[in-house]
Design a protein around this motif. Sequence first.
Motif, PDB file in Angstrom:
ATOM      1  N   HIS A  47       0.811  -1.163   0.170  1.00  0.00           N
ATOM      2  CA  HIS A  47       0.254   0.136   0.095  1.00  0.00           C
ATOM      3  C   HIS A  47       0.705   1.290   0.071  1.00  0.00           C
ATOM      4  O   HIS A  47       0.250   2.272   0.202  1.00  0.00           O
ATOM      5  CB  HIS A  47      -0.971   0.020   1.430  1.00  0.00           C
ATOM      6  CG  HIS A  47      -2.102  -1.059   0.977  1.00  0.00           C
ATOM      7  ND1 HIS A  47      -3.069  -1.018   0.373  1.00  0.00           N
ATOM      8  CD2 HIS A  47      -2.120  -2.250   1.641  1.00  0.00           C
ATOM      9  CE1 HIS A  47      -3.687  -2.453   0.526  1.00  0.00           C
ATOM     10  NE2 HIS A  47      -3.114  -2.985   1.236  1.00  0.00           N
ATOM     11  N   TRP A  48       2.140   1.279  -0.362  1.00  0.00           N
ATOM     12  CA  TRP A  48       2.999   2.337  -0.357  1.00  0.00           C
ATOM     13  C   TRP A  48       2.494   3.541  -1.539  1.00  0.00           C
ATOM     14  O   TRP A  48       2.557   4.615  -0.959  1.00  0.00           O
ATOM     15  CB  TRP A  48       4.495   2.045  -0.752  1.00  0.00           C
ATOM     16  CG  TRP A  48       5.042   3.070  -0.722  1.00  0.00           C
ATOM     17  CD1 TRP A  48       5.747   3.996  -1.730  1.00  0.00           C
ATOM     18  CD2 TRP A  48       6.202   3.472   0.554  1.00  0.00           C
ATOM     19  NE1 TRP A  48       6.710   4.876  -1.099  1.00  0.00           N
ATOM     20  CE2 TRP A  48       6.741   4.646   0.265  1.00  0.00           C
ATOM     21  CE3 TRP A  48       5.799   3.263   1.760  1.00  0.00           C
ATOM     22  CZ2 TRP A  48       7.605   5.395   1.056  1.00  0.00           C
ATOM     23  CZ3 TRP A  48       6.650   3.789   2.927  1.00  0.00           C
ATOM     24  CH2 TRP A  48       7.498   4.890   2.384  1.00  0.00           C
ATOM     25  N   ALA A  49       2.002   2.826  -2.353  1.00  0.00           N
ATOM     26  CA  ALA A  49       1.290   3.992  -3.534  1.00  0.00           C
ATOM     27  C   ALA A  49       0.049   4.644  -3.025  1.00  0.00           C
ATOM     28  O   ALA A  49      -0.272   5.594  -3.577  1.00  0.00           O
ATOM     29  CB  ALA A  49       1.358   3.328  -4.837  1.00  0.00           C
ATOM     30  N   ASP A  50      -0.404   3.959  -2.009  1.00  0.00           N
ATOM     31  CA  ASP A  50      -1.892   4.669  -1.556  1.00  0.00           C
ATOM     32  C   ASP A  50      -1.735   6.037  -0.443  1.00  0.00           C
ATOM     33  O   ASP A  50      -2.771   6.521  -0.324  1.00  0.00           O
ATOM     34  CB  ASP A  50      -2.571   3.516  -0.792  1.00  0.00           C
ATOM     35  CG  ASP A  50      -3.042   2.371  -1.425  1.00  0.00           C
ATOM     36  OD1 ASP A  50      -2.929   2.387  -2.993  1.00  0.00           O
ATOM     37  OD2 ASP A  50      -3.390   1.384  -0.994  1.00  0.00           O
ATOM     38  N   GLN A  51      -0.431   6.279  -0.190  1.00  0.00           N
ATOM     39  CA  GLN A  51      -0.285   7.368   0.684  1.00  0.00           C
ATOM     40  C   GLN A  51      -0.555   8.510  -0.172  1.00  0.00           C
ATOM     41  O   GLN A  51      -0.362   8.999  -1.343  1.00  0.00           O
ATOM     42  CB  GLN A  51       1.356   7.501   0.804  1.00  0.00           C
ATOM     43  CG  GLN A  51       2.016   6.440   1.813  1.00  0.00           C
ATOM     44  CD  GLN A  51       3.326   6.623   2.314  1.00  0.00           C
ATOM     45  OE1 GLN A  51       3.484   7.733   2.968  1.00  0.00           O
ATOM     46  NE2 GLN A  51       4.087   5.909   1.661  1.00  0.00           N
ATOM     47  N   GLY A  52      -1.420   9.548   0.766  1.00  0.00           N
ATOM     48  CA  GLY A  52      -1.878  10.657  -0.140  1.00  0.00           C
ATOM     49  C   GLY A  52      -3.332  10.402  -0.903  1.00  0.00           C
ATOM     50  O   GLY A  52      -3.599  11.400  -1.613  1.00  0.00           O
ATOM     51  N   HIS A  53      -3.582   9.149  -0.747  1.00  0.00           N
ATOM     52  CA  HIS A  53      -5.026   8.889  -1.475  1.00  0.00           C
ATOM     53  C   HIS A  53      -5.807   8.495  -0.549  1.00  0.00           C
ATOM     54  O   HIS A  53      -6.070   7.256  -0.411  1.00  0.00           O
ATOM     55  CB  HIS A  53      -4.741   7.959  -2.546  1.00  0.00           C
ATOM     56  CG  HIS A  53      -3.807   8.305  -3.574  1.00  0.00           C
ATOM     57  ND1 HIS A  53      -4.177   9.107  -4.641  1.00  0.00           N
ATOM     58  CD2 HIS A  53      -2.459   8.152  -3.805  1.00  0.00           C
ATOM     59  CE1 HIS A  53      -3.119   9.346  -5.233  1.00  0.00           C
ATOM     60  NE2 HIS A  53      -1.884   8.732  -4.935  1.00  0.00           N
ATOM     61  N   PRO A  54      -6.619   9.138   0.196  1.00  0.00           N
ATOM     62  CA  PRO A  54      -7.507   8.659   1.298  1.00  0.00           C
ATOM     63  C   PRO A  54      -8.766   7.844   0.920  1.00  0.00           C
ATOM     64  O   PRO A  54      -9.098   6.886   1.641  1.00  0.00           O
ATOM     65  CB  PRO A  54      -8.090   9.959   2.045  1.00  0.00           C
ATOM     66  CG  PRO A  54      -7.716  11.112   1.299  1.00  0.00           C
ATOM     67  CD  PRO A  54      -6.584  10.830   0.284  1.00  0.00           C
ATOM     68  N   GLU A  55      -8.836   7.931  -0.442  1.00  0.00           N
ATOM     69  CA  GLU A  55     -10.228   7.048  -0.958  1.00  0.00           C
ATOM     70  C   GLU A  55      -9.921   5.631  -0.815  1.00  0.00           C
ATOM     71  O   GLU A  55     -10.549   4.629  -0.875  1.00  0.00           O
ATOM     72  CB  GLU A  55     -10.651   7.475  -2.269  1.00  0.00           C
ATOM     73  CG  GLU A  55      -9.480   7.343  -3.449  1.00  0.00           C
ATOM     74  CD  GLU A  55      -8.384   8.724  -3.456  1.00  0.00           C
ATOM     75  OE1 GLU A  55      -7.701   8.180  -4.310  1.00  0.00           O
ATOM     76  OE2 GLU A  55      -8.641   9.663  -2.417  1.00  0.00           O
ATOM     77  N   ALA A  56      -8.391   5.363  -0.878  1.00  0.00           N
ATOM     78  CA  ALA A  56      -7.978   4.078  -0.974  1.00  0.00           C
ATOM     79  C   ALA A  56      -8.353   3.384   0.347  1.00  0.00           C
ATOM     80  O   ALA A  56      -8.244   2.064   0.428  1.00  0.00           O
ATOM     81  CB  ALA A  56      -6.319   3.907  -1.070  1.00  0.00           C
ATOM     82  N   LEU A  57      -8.278   3.985   1.631  1.00  0.00           N
ATOM     83  CA  LEU A  57      -8.686   3.454   2.604  1.00  0.00           C
ATOM     84  C   LEU A  57     -10.017   2.631   2.710  1.00  0.00           C
ATOM     85  O   LEU A  57     -10.184   1.610   3.266  1.00  0.00           O
ATOM     86  CB  LEU A  57      -8.741   4.572   3.751  1.00  0.00           C
ATOM     87  CG  LEU A  57      -9.124   3.998   5.283  1.00  0.00           C
ATOM     88  CD1 LEU A  57      -8.125   3.044   5.574  1.00  0.00           C
ATOM     89  CD2 LEU A  57      -9.111   5.197   6.207  1.00  0.00           C
TER      90      LEU A  57
END
Length: 110
Positions: A47-57
């Motif tokens: 999930h490293w690339a999910d940083q800065g993308h709160p919708e990924a949560l």
Amino acid sequence: MVVLYHCYVILAERKYWNHSWKQYLSFGHSGVEFFFVLSGIVILNAHWADQGHPEALKAYAWKRFRRIYPIYWLVLAFVLPVFQLIPSFGTGAERGPWVIFSSIVLVHLF
């Protein structure tokens, strides 16, 4: 490692050479710490690339829920009646309403 650590008492029985295996298996407790570190690294990497993308949560939470809760609830559906019907299988605390609720939601409340 963890299973062997917990089995050293059983392995000390006469039918298993009547020998204390603790000296060989005591390192097994570190398997728990190793598991948590390893799983943390795997999750971070995935999930490293999910940083800065709160919708990924939301997607992450749904996948985690879907992977853990259904099988857990299936096992719990078999275990809860056993503790109710055969109280000697537990300590008695397993039958408390808050313990049962905590078990269902997988959140330790008390």
